[in-house]
Write a protein that holds these residues in place. Structure first.
Motif, mmCIF file in Angstrom:
data_model
loop_
_atom_site.group_PDB
_atom_site.id
_atom_site.type_symbol
_atom_site.label_atom_id
_atom_site.label_comp_id
_atom_site.label_asym_id
_atom_site.label_seq_id
_atom_site.Cartn_x
_atom_site.Cartn_y
_atom_site.Cartn_z
ATOM 1 N N LEU A 1 3.441 5.971 -2.737
ATOM 2 C CA LEU A 1 4.684 6.623 -3.150
ATOM 3 C C LEU A 1 4.824 6.707 -4.668
ATOM 4 C CD1 LEU A 1 7.152 5.111 -0.524
ATOM 5 C CD2 LEU A 1 6.288 7.463 -0.627
ATOM 6 N N ALA A 2 4.301 5.700 -5.379
ATOM 7 C CA ALA A 2 4.392 5.688 -6.841
ATOM 8 C C ALA A 2 3.313 6.565 -7.489
ATOM 9 C CB ALA A 2 4.290 4.260 -7.370
ATOM 10 N N ALA B 1 -5.647 1.759 -0.668
ATOM 11 C CA ALA B 1 -4.529 2.626 -0.278
ATOM 12 C C ALA B 1 -4.982 4.085 -0.224
ATOM 13 C CB ALA B 1 -3.363 2.460 -1.255
ATOM 14 N N GLY B 2 -5.814 4.492 -1.178
ATOM 15 C CA GLY B 2 -6.328 5.856 -1.181
ATOM 16 C C GLY B 2 -7.203 6.134 0.031
ATOM 17 N N THR B 3 -8.035 5.171 0.409
ATOM 18 C CA THR B 3 -8.872 5.323 1.594
ATOM 19 C C THR B 3 -8.005 5.442 2.847
ATOM 20 O OG1 THR B 3 -10.669 4.089 0.559
ATOM 21 C CG2 THR B 3 -10.728 4.282 2.949
ATOM 22 N N ALA B 4 -6.936 4.653 2.914
ATOM 23 C CA ALA B 4 -6.021 4.734 4.054
ATOM 24 C C ALA B 4 -5.359 6.105 4.128
ATOM 25 C CB ALA B 4 -4.957 3.641 3.954
ATOM 26 N N CYS B 5 -5.249 6.783 2.985
ATOM 27 C CA CYS B 5 -4.677 8.144 2.954
ATOM 28 C C CYS B 5 -5.730 9.210 3.221
ATOM 29 C CB CYS B 5 -4.036 8.413 1.592
ATOM 30 S SG CYS B 5 -2.570 7.465 1.291
ATOM 31 N N GLY B 6 -6.993 8.790 3.375
ATOM 32 C CA GLY B 6 -8.048 9.749 3.680
ATOM 33 C C GLY B 6 -8.814 10.263 2.480
ATOM 34 N N GLY C 1 0.817 -1.210 0.000
ATOM 35 C CA GLY C 1 0.000 0.000 0.000
ATOM 36 C C GLY C 1 0.852 1.261 0.000
ATOM 37 N N ALA C 2 1.928 1.250 0.811
ATOM 38 C CA ALA C 2 2.826 2.409 0.848
ATOM 39 C C ALA C 2 3.493 2.608 -0.513
ATOM 40 C CB ALA C 2 3.876 2.229 1.941
#
Length: 175
Positions: A20-21, A99-104, A15-16
């Motif tokens: 990052l990409a 991953a986007g949801t984890a970033c808010g 996810g990270a």
């Protein structure tokens, strides 16, 4: 229990890496689909080549037994069209939306809700509508080399060469 921890750590790293990409930016994914962001395309090709070579090494070393899933071609085409449509409309894939949801990112959360809804609909459609489609153009657990009678290594060379050509062509700034 240790397997769950390893899987969690690998999932966080994955996810990270997506964040990052830039894979959690819908605009970048849409630009890649429109062939306007070659960096995204190059990233996908590098990942593809890494997985191709890694899978070959695992198979050669015999460290993990790889089992093929049935190649139900019509189902794969329909699923690919649905996946591509969703990706084109939202700019997210299942992994990038998580991953986007984890970033808010709120829009990514709506994509996840849509995936759950789609999965729910699939459960009800499977017995009457989807199961019969799986028998059309179903090659079972056959592989491309077995179906075409072309050795594994030739397919590996062809796909690797195609990936390297795409990497080379996307280096051209005017493309």
């Amino acid at each position: 229990m240790s397997t769950l921890i390893v899987n969690l750590i690998l999932g966080i790293i994955f996810g990270a890496s997506l964040v990052l990409a830039g894979f959690t930016e819908p605009d970048r994914i849409i630009k890649a689909l429109r062939l306007r962001d070659m960096n995204m395309i190059r990233s996908v090709i590098v990942i593809f080549l890494f997985v191709l070579i890694g899978t070959c090494l695992i198979k050669i070393l015999g460290t993990v037994e790889i089992e093929n899933t049935p190649a139900a071609i019509l189902s794969l085409i329909i699923g690919g069209l649905l996946f591509g449509t969703g990706m084109g409309l939202t700019g997210y894939t299942p992994g990038t939306s998580l991953a986007g949801t984890a970033c808010g990112k709120i829009d990514a959360l709506f994509v996840i809700l849509g995936m759950f809804f789609g999965g729910y609909v699939y459960i009800f459609l499977y017995p009457p509508a989807i199961r019969p489609l799986e028998n059309i153009l179903n090659y079972g657990k056959e592989t491309l080399p077995k179906i075409t009678h072309i050795p594994d290594f030739v397919w590996i060379i062809l796909f690797s060469t195609a990936g390297l050509i795409v990497l080379f062509l996307t280096l051209v700034k005017g493309l």
